[in-house]
Design a protein around this motif. Structure first.
Motif, PDB file in Angstrom:
ATOM      1  N   GLY A 142       0.775  -1.234   0.000  1.00 17.38           N
ATOM      2  CA  GLY A 142       0.000   0.000   0.000  1.00 17.38           C
ATOM      3  C   GLY A 142       0.804   1.279   0.000  1.00 17.38           C
ATOM      4  O   GLY A 142       0.227   2.368  -0.123  1.00 17.38           O
ATOM      5  N   LEU A 143       2.108   1.199   0.128  1.00 15.44           N
ATOM      6  CA  LEU A 143       2.913   2.423   0.210  1.00 15.44           C
ATOM      7  C   LEU A 143       3.111   3.040  -1.173  1.00 15.44           C
ATOM      8  O   LEU A 143       3.110   2.339  -2.189  1.00 15.44           O
ATOM      9  CB  LEU A 143       4.277   2.125   0.819  1.00 15.44           C
ATOM     10  CG  LEU A 143       4.303   1.719   2.281  1.00 15.44           C
ATOM     11  CD1 LEU A 143       5.745   1.556   2.757  1.00 15.44           C
ATOM     12  CD2 LEU A 143       3.584   2.740   3.153  1.00 15.44           C
ATOM     13  N   PRO A 144       3.308   4.363  -1.219  1.00 18.62           N
ATOM     14  CA  PRO A 144       3.607   4.986  -2.507  1.00 18.62           C
ATOM     15  C   PRO A 144       4.966   4.523  -3.040  1.00 18.62           C
ATOM     16  O   PRO A 144       5.903   4.292  -2.274  1.00 18.62           O
ATOM     17  CB  PRO A 144       3.616   6.480  -2.183  1.00 18.62           C
ATOM     18  CG  PRO A 144       3.833   6.576  -0.715  1.00 18.62           C
ATOM     19  CD  PRO A 144       3.214   5.345  -0.125  1.00 18.62           C
ATOM     20  N   ILE A 145       5.040   4.390  -4.361  1.00 20.59           N
ATOM     21  CA  ILE A 145       6.285   4.075  -5.053  1.00 20.59           C
ATOM     22  C   ILE A 145       6.678   5.300  -5.869  1.00 20.59           C
ATOM     23  O   ILE A 145       5.899   5.769  -6.712  1.00 20.59           O
ATOM     24  CB  ILE A 145       6.120   2.859  -5.984  1.00 20.59           C
ATOM     25  CG1 ILE A 145       5.762   1.615  -5.188  1.00 20.59           C
ATOM     26  CG2 ILE A 145       7.385   2.628  -6.804  1.00 20.59           C
ATOM     27  CD1 ILE A 145       5.406   0.413  -6.055  1.00 20.59           C
ATOM     28  N   VAL A 146       7.860   5.819  -5.616  1.00 19.29           N
ATOM     29  CA  VAL A 146       8.383   6.964  -6.366  1.00 19.29           C
ATOM     30  C   VAL A 146       9.545   6.447  -7.212  1.00 19.29           C
ATOM     31  O   VAL A 146      10.543   5.986  -6.673  1.00 19.29           O
ATOM     32  CB  VAL A 146       8.857   8.095  -5.433  1.00 19.29           C
ATOM     33  CG1 VAL A 146       9.263   9.314  -6.249  1.00 19.29           C
ATOM     34  CG2 VAL A 146       7.766   8.461  -4.436  1.00 19.29           C
ATOM     35  N   PHE A 147       9.404   6.513  -8.535  1.00 24.54           N
ATOM     36  CA  PHE A 147      10.401   5.884  -9.389  1.00 24.54           C
ATOM     37  C   PHE A 147      11.110   6.900 -10.268  1.00 24.54           C
ATOM     38  O   PHE A 147      10.557   7.933 -10.652  1.00 24.54           O
ATOM     39  CB  PHE A 147       9.774   4.782 -10.247  1.00 24.54           C
ATOM     40  CG  PHE A 147       8.721   5.256 -11.228  1.00 24.54           C
ATOM     41  CD1 PHE A 147       9.073   5.668 -12.511  1.00 24.54           C
ATOM     42  CD2 PHE A 147       7.386   5.255 -10.885  1.00 24.54           C
ATOM     43  CE1 PHE A 147       8.112   6.087 -13.418  1.00 24.54           C
ATOM     44  CE2 PHE A 147       6.412   5.674 -11.784  1.00 24.54           C
ATOM     45  CZ  PHE A 147       6.777   6.094 -13.052  1.00 24.54           C
ATOM     46  N   GLY A 148      12.361   6.597 -10.587  1.00 24.54           N
ATOM     47  CA  GLY A 148      13.161   7.427 -11.475  1.00 24.54           C
ATOM     48  C   GLY A 148      14.144   6.559 -12.232  1.00 24.54           C
ATOM     49  O   GLY A 148      14.238   5.349 -12.011  1.00 24.54           O
ATOM     50  N   GLY A 149      14.890   7.183 -13.130  1.00 26.55           N
ATOM     51  CA  GLY A 149      15.860   6.431 -13.909  1.00 26.55           C
ATOM     52  C   GLY A 149      15.226   5.573 -14.985  1.00 26.55           C
ATOM     53  O   GLY A 149      15.818   4.588 -15.427  1.00 26.55           O
TER      54      GLY A 149
END
Length: 328
Positions: A142-149
């Protein structure tokens, strides 16, 4: 030396006496004061914020080191009322590819973090994002996923959940070529260097697509060579050619490199200036390029995660990290 007596407060037999009552009252008062102070201090402790960062590549990759610096910079400037803990796990895909290694990695992450109270998961690179989306319920449900790259090409195979937030940097091949043409206006050819690893080959495919309509320059893609062959090819170039190194994680002989190491090796012998699409190449013998910096990417990932902790209703699903032309 005579030891002081420890029974001076003992009452006479048959009654408790005022001394004992006073002492017990004093002890009770001290215990109350101490407990109250401890509770007050606990209430005054800053909020604990915990992030887990999953990296696709190794901990020694220059890009990951720069991203970590960006994370630290963002937390240093964040709300002083909070305490931060950042955990990092590296999939090290280039050295340990394969589904079995994926399973080992997720097992380790689950064992270490499934019982922890995390606030967000940050991912760097396509593999880390894929693993987080697929297995999040095991270690950070349930946690937010912050993605980059990752870029738009990488995301074609993803079914992003609503709790995923993308931070997009620009590692701009076309912008880098435009910069090089401004510095080498008489150039008639461009040579693009890529290695043999899966990531290298994805860059090659992207470069072929981006430069397919380029009519003003002859484009040569140099790929699937040994490092020695790459060096020979670079040494044979003249200033009529623009040389751009994308990534060489692995050469045709199966040897592994960091992209910076390989790029520096080519720049040392090249007969023409060499450009790159990453800021980690600048200062190592390459001329420059057009890109976002990895440190700014790390900062933007962290700032987005902090905003989600503070107010998840007011965060954009897509964040762009500005790019600029950089020369050494």
């Amino acid at each position: 030396m005579r030891r002081a007596s420890s029974i001076w407060w003992r009452p006479k037999a048959g009654h408790n006496g005022p001394g004992l009552r006073h002492l017990l009252a004093a002890i009770a008062a001290l215990l109350f004061i101490g407990t109250s102070q401890a509770m007050a201090q606990e209430e005054d402790l800053p909020e604990q914020v915990r992030f887990l960062v999953l990296y696709s590549s190794s901990s020694t990759l220059y890009a990951n080191i720069a991203i970590q610096e960006g994370i630290s910079s963002a937390l240093t400037q964040a709300d002083a009322r909070s305490r931060f803990e950042v955990y990092g796990e590296h999939r090290d895909l280039q050295r340990f590819p394969g589904a079995e290694e994926d399973r080992h990695f997720i097992h380790k992450v689950t064992r270490k973090y499934s019982d922890d109270t995390l606030d967000a998961v940050l991912t760097v690179g396509p593999k880390a994002l894929s693993l987080a989306i697929t297995h999040q319920d095991r270690f950070a449900p349930g946690l937010p996923i912050v993605f980059g790259g990752v870029d738009s090409e990488d995301l074609r195979g993803f079914d992003l959940p609503p709790n995923a937030y993308g931070v997009f940097g620009s590692f701009d091949l076309v912008g880098t070529l435009e910069l090089a043409r401004a510095l080498q206006p008489d150039a008639t050819r461009v040579a693009i260097f890529t290695g043999s690893a899966a990531f290298d080959q994805s860059w090659k495919a992207s470069a072929e697509q981006q430069l397919a309509g380029l009519a003003e320059l002859d484009v040569t893609h140099l790929s699937d060579l040994t490092l020695e062959e790459f060096r020979d090819a670079a040494a044979a170039l003249d200033r009529d050619t623009i040389a751009i190194v994308l990534t060489i994680f692995r050469d045709a002989a199966g040897r592994l490199f960091t992209p910076v190491e390989a790029a520096v090796t080519l720049a040392e012998v090249s007969g023409t200036p060499v450009y790159g699409v990453y800021d980690t190449y600048v200062g190592c013998g390459l001329v420059g390029g057009h890109f976002s910096t990895f440190q700014s990417l790390g900062t933007a990932l962290t700032e987005t995660a902090l905003q989600l902790v503070d107010d998840p209703t007011n965060v954009s699903q897509t964040i762009e990290v500005p790019a600029s032309s950089v020369l050494d």
